[in-house]
Design an enzyme around this catalytic site. Structure first.
Site, PDB file in Angstrom:
ATOM      1  N   TRP A 195       0.828  -1.214   0.000  1.00 51.67           N
ATOM      2  CA  TRP A 195       0.000   0.000   0.000  1.00 51.67           C
ATOM      3  C   TRP A 195       0.858   1.258   0.000  1.00 51.67           C
ATOM      4  O   TRP A 195       0.348   2.359   0.193  1.00 51.67           O
ATOM      5  CB  TRP A 195      -0.925   0.004   1.217  1.00 51.67           C
ATOM      6  CG  TRP A 195      -0.236   0.195   2.548  1.00 51.67           C
ATOM      7  CD1 TRP A 195       1.031  -0.178   2.892  1.00 51.67           C
ATOM      8  CD2 TRP A 195      -0.791   0.809   3.710  1.00 51.67           C
ATOM      9  NE1 TRP A 195       1.297   0.155   4.200  1.00 51.67           N
ATOM     10  CE2 TRP A 195       0.204   0.764   4.732  1.00 51.67           C
ATOM     11  CE3 TRP A 195      -2.023   1.390   4.008  1.00 51.67           C
ATOM     12  CZ2 TRP A 195      -0.014   1.276   6.010  1.00 51.67           C
ATOM     13  CZ3 TRP A 195      -2.229   1.894   5.283  1.00 51.67           C
ATOM     14  CH2 TRP A 195      -1.238   1.842   6.268  1.00 51.67           C
ATOM     15  N   ASP A 196       2.175   1.095  -0.219  1.00 43.83           N
ATOM     16  CA  ASP A 196       3.082   2.223  -0.055  1.00 43.83           C
ATOM     17  C   ASP A 196       2.807   3.371  -1.020  1.00 43.83           C
ATOM     18  O   ASP A 196       3.241   4.491  -0.773  1.00 43.83           O
ATOM     19  CB  ASP A 196       4.530   1.739  -0.203  1.00 43.83           C
ATOM     20  CG  ASP A 196       4.918   0.777   0.897  1.00 43.83           C
ATOM     21  OD1 ASP A 196       5.726   1.136   1.751  1.00 43.83           O
ATOM     22  OD2 ASP A 196       4.386  -0.347   0.910  1.00 43.83           O
TER      23      ASP A 196
ATOM     24  N   GLU B   6      -0.801  -4.670  11.969  1.00 48.10           N
ATOM     25  CA  GLU B   6      -0.217  -5.949  11.524  1.00 48.10           C
ATOM     26  C   GLU B   6       0.140  -6.908  12.653  1.00 48.10           C
ATOM     27  O   GLU B   6       0.085  -8.115  12.468  1.00 48.10           O
ATOM     28  CB  GLU B   6       1.036  -5.726  10.657  1.00 48.10           C
ATOM     29  CG  GLU B   6       0.738  -5.117   9.304  1.00 48.10           C
ATOM     30  CD  GLU B   6       1.965  -5.070   8.401  1.00 48.10           C
ATOM     31  OE1 GLU B   6       3.081  -4.875   8.929  1.00 48.10           O
ATOM     32  OE2 GLU B   6       1.808  -5.231   7.194  1.00 48.10           O
TER      33      GLU B   6
ATOM     34  N   LYS C 173       2.387  -2.356  16.360  1.00 53.46           N
ATOM     35  CA  LYS C 173       3.611  -2.223  15.580  1.00 53.46           C
ATOM     36  C   LYS C 173       3.803  -0.792  15.101  1.00 53.46           C
ATOM     37  O   LYS C 173       4.900  -0.233  15.147  1.00 53.46           O
ATOM     38  CB  LYS C 173       3.565  -3.167  14.378  1.00 53.46           C
ATOM     39  CG  LYS C 173       4.713  -3.019  13.394  1.00 53.46           C
ATOM     40  CD  LYS C 173       4.528  -3.937  12.206  1.00 53.46           C
ATOM     41  CE  LYS C 173       5.661  -3.784  11.197  1.00 53.46           C
ATOM     42  NZ  LYS C 173       5.483  -4.668  10.019  1.00 53.46           N
TER      43      LYS C 173
END
Length: 822
Positions: A368-369, A507, A627
């Site tokens: 998804w960057d 995540e 995270k």
């Protein structure tokens, strides 16, 4: 060491060499080559790698008794090899000296410099043997930004205090594999086959091969020219001594030559390489194209000049001016973004590789960057953004098939994408700390579809490209909306729609403690972005011209009443809360608290808390520990007003106090196991806790250059984080939005970034100049026949006519979401 346009390293450190190779990669959007030493082969300190955008291959491995397929960005034949040694000056059979590399004990001095302005890498080495003979070697390398198929290596040798000869071996090495990431090395990694090498009568050497499964033909050709005796103003003569190595390796082609070297003279070897693949249009044979391309290439001096002109033109289009050390790092980040995604990329069928074209981490996959990359490109190189969106559009049929196979309507884009758009996320992943292979549920990050929709919308807002919005963009956005509508389940007890069984951006959490089922319910980021997609899809459907709407109804087999359902769901998706803050997902507040201080004392760096806990026989799923930014990602995507409006649409009041409480809550429970996390926190804190924002901004800036993730940058740079820091200045510090045919600005600068300038393309205006100084904003619009630019700042509309500039006073910065009246 960094200077304004130069990134330099003094001395040679084998422990740091792979990191430097990644940060000194050269590329042009078509292919890139790591900054490895041409003299050295693959080893603990060196990893030569060349990667062509979109060149993938699939291999099958055996893991824990299971057959596992992985598709990788292929490490292509290495065009760099050029080694040298001192050669006996006589012919009496004396033994040549050792082949010299930076690892050899004869290395006395070493320096390498990356010229960001000109796009070249220069390496200077001095070797001194036991007889006191000093050999100076200077190499300059380029991967041509004008002609995307060409690269060149210019090597100059100079003797100090002695006379003799230098033996040089140069070639193309096809005996390569994908072994740049340690945790992948037990998996299948030989992606090339069918090597055929040759040397033409004019000395051009070539190597062709193909990928094992995807059957992509790859061809490289090299032309080597040598000149000696050109020192002290004398004209050099081309050496006739180029000859093939005998015997030739099966998977490579090498040539050797011997050059006279004396005091005051210089010997030069120029190696020019052409790279083509069978994915290239209108070339016929990749081998013929490579040989022809290298033959017609000009000499190094002219190649360098045209390469520097191409870079100069590119820098003019992406101008970003930030003073000081931060500006140097931002320029390096921009350099690597442009090497991965250049104007050449617009013509390719490729997405945004999360680790650039700089290494093999994440297998070169597309995640998804683009969510962090396209907002920057939209305002500088929109044609590249459009090309990257086309990558998603061409894989829309695959996303629709994936949705059908999952029992859903619409399009379900994969979390990891590569060649054909199927889900490439591995089913198992290795914890290097415990040595165990574990189930990987990250494919449940269906929010990637919302990212695709968001990128379509933002591109069209920035460019006014209604042709794209009403065609390809509409198809993608409406199909993604269908997926979310079909994924939402009505819960009568809550009188709300719910989305179950997903994984959010965090995540680390992929299941409830003790549950045998993967996935979580009502991830807030997923639900809120789904509501945004459904609202935009409804709005777009109603705005479509009648003929286009009828075409889409027929093409998509869309029921005319579906948009009414989308609108209903967009107002009634469930957003969980606990103890007065927004919950990351339903039940998050019921998880145990982690002993953060205790774990930091025991382990120091706990960014990869998931690996630490799993190695202890525990799991992050039991704890309120994330995270990276998850709920807070909403503050990155949406302006305070838009975010407050979204929550109001969903029946909640999100005011400054509740948002600040939510920010504080997750700030204390996030270990920042991703380079994107510090970026998002800097973005959010700039408007909530300004005095704390710089710490996270600084971490985002140094994430790759200091390799704060501990050995990950050498496997490939983090492209999203690099582009995100650029956008942090461009949009984060300015509050820049493009909507309603205007530029909306709400600056919230940091003391360390209170003075900067950026030049953007907005609609038909190519060079709108924005500069912030103290508490003022200067806007200049270049002279043209186009309409004036509307600026909305502090609730006031300013009209800037072409050919004029204005200074505007900045209003007080907003600190977070507000909830204006209906």
């Amino acid at each position: 060491m960094a200077r304004a346009w130069t990134w330099s390293y003094e001395g040679y450190d084998p422990q740091e060499e792979r990191l430097r190779e990644a940060l000194c990669t050269l590329g042009n959007g078509y292919f890139a080559t790591r900054g490895a030493a041409p003299e050295a082969s693959e080893g603990p300190s060196h990893y030569p790698g060349t990667y062509a955008a979109g060149c993938y291959n699939r291999l099958t491995s055996s893991v824990r008794g299971h057959r596992v397929e992985n598709e990788d960005l292929v490490n292509l034949p290495n065009w760099l090899p050029l080694r040298y040694r001192i050669h006996p000056a006589d012919t009496t059979g004396a033994t040549p000296g050792p082949w010299l590399t930076p690892d050899h004990e004869h290395l006395a001095e070493h320096r390498q410099s990356l010229d960001l302005r000109g796009g070249t890498l220069t390496r200077r080495s001095v070797y001194e043997d036991e007889h006191g003979r000093r050999l100076h070697v200077e190499q300059r390398r380029l991967v041509h930004m004008g002609d995307p198929h060409l690269a060149a290596l210019h090597t100059a040798f100079r003797a100090e205090g002695w006379a003799g000869a230098i033996e040089v071996e140069t070639g193309i090495d096809g005996d390569v594999r994908n072994s740049g990431v340690a945790r992948y090395r037990d998996l299948a990694n030989r992606h090339l086959t069918g090597w055929v090498s040759g040397t033409e009568e004019d000395g051009v050497a070539s190597l062709r091969c193909r990928t094992v499964e995807s059957d992509i033909g790859v061809a490289l050709a090299a032309r080597t020219r040598a000149v000696c005796g050109g020192g002290e103003g004398r004209q050099g003569a081309e050496s006739p001594g180029l000859r093939p190595r005998s015997p030739q390796p099966e998977k490579a082609v090498f040539q050797r030559l011997v050059l006279a070297l004396g005091p005051g003279s210089e010997a030069v070897v120029d190696k020019t390489v052409a790279l083509y693949t069978s994915r290239d249009p209108a070339i016929g044979s990749p081998l013929r194209a490579a040989v022809a391309g290298v033959r017609r290439a000009p000499d190094f001096a002219r190649l360098l000049a045209s390469h520097e002109r191409a870079w100069a033109d590119l820098w003019r289009q992406v101008r970003l001016e930030v003073p000081g050390e931060a500006g140097c790092i931002l320029r390096l980040h921009l350099f690597h973004v442009l090497q991965t995604l250049s104007p050449h990329t617009a013509e390719l069928d490729v997405g945004v590789p999360a680790r650039g074209l700089h290494g093999e981490a994440y297998r070169g996959h597309v995640f998804w960057d683009e969510l962090f990359v396209l907002p920057f490109l939209n305002l500088h190189l929109p044609e590249v953004s459009r090309g990257l969106l086309d990558y998603r559009y061409r894989r829309l049929p695959a996303a629709c098939r994936a949705a059908r196979e999952a029992g859903r309507a619409g399009a379900m884009y994969p979390w990891q994408s590569a060649d054909n758009g199927r889900e490439e996320t591995q089913e198992l992943h290795l914890n290097p700390r415990s040595g165990r292979w574990l189930p990987d549920h990250s494919r449940l990050q269906h929010h990637v579809g919302s990212a695709v929709a968001y990128n379509v919308w933002q591109y069209c807002q920035a460019t006014a490209d209604t042709e794209y919005l009403y065609s390809k963009g509409a198809e993608m956005l409406l199909q993604i909306a269908r997926f979310w509508a079909d994924s939402a389940e009505w819960d009568a007890s809550l009188a709300r729609y719910r989305i179950r069984g997903v994984v959010g951006p965090d995540e680390y959490h992929d299941a409830y403690p003790g549950s045998g089922a993967a996935g979580l319910d009502d991830n807030t980021y997923t639900n809120v972005t789904a509501a945004w997609v459904l609202s935009r899809a409804t709005e777009l459907f109603r705005a479509l011209p009648g003929a286009r709407r009828r075409h889409l109804l027929d093409r998509m087999r869309l029921d005319s009443d579906e948009p009414e359902l989308w609108e209903d769901i967009s107002h009634q998706l469930y957003v969980p809360y606990h103890r007065g803050v927004i919950s990351q997902f339903a039940g998050y507040g019921e998880l145990d608290e982690l002993d953060w201080e205790g774990y930091r004392k025991r382990y120091g760096d706990i960014r990869r808390l998931d690996r630490i806990l799993e190695a202890e026989g525990d799991t992050v799923n039991r704890y309120q520990a994330s995270k990276q930014a998850d709920v807070l990602m909403l503050g990155y995507l949406f302006s305070p007003e838009e975010l407050a409006g979204l929550f109001r649409q969903l029946g909640h009041v999100l005011d400054e106090d509740s948002w600040r409480a939510t920010v504080d809550y997750y700030l204390a429970r996030t270990c920042h196991g991703s380079t994107l996390s510090s970026l998002v926190h800097a973005w959010v804190l700039a408007r909530v806790r300004r005095d704390e924002a710089w710490r996270y901004c600084e971490e985002a800036l140094t994430g790759d250059v200091a390799d704060i993730q501990g050995g990950t940058t050498e496997e490939g740079i983090h492209l999203g984080a690099m582009a995100g820091t650029l956008d942090f200045v461009q949009r984060g510090m300015t509050g820049l939005e493009t909507r309603d045919d205007a530029l909306w600005l709400a600056p919230a600068t940091l003391p360390q970034l209170s003075k900067f300038g950026v030049r953007i393309r907005f609609r038909r205006h190519w060079d709108v100049d924005l500069r912030i100084r103290a508490r003022q904003l200067r806007i200049a619009v270049p002279d043209s026949h186009h309409a004036a630019v509307r600026i909305v700042l502090g609730g006031h509309v300013h009209v800037i006519t072409p050919g004029t500039a204005r200074w505007l006073d900045l209003p007080p910065a907003r600190h977070g979401p507000s909830c204006p009246g209906p």
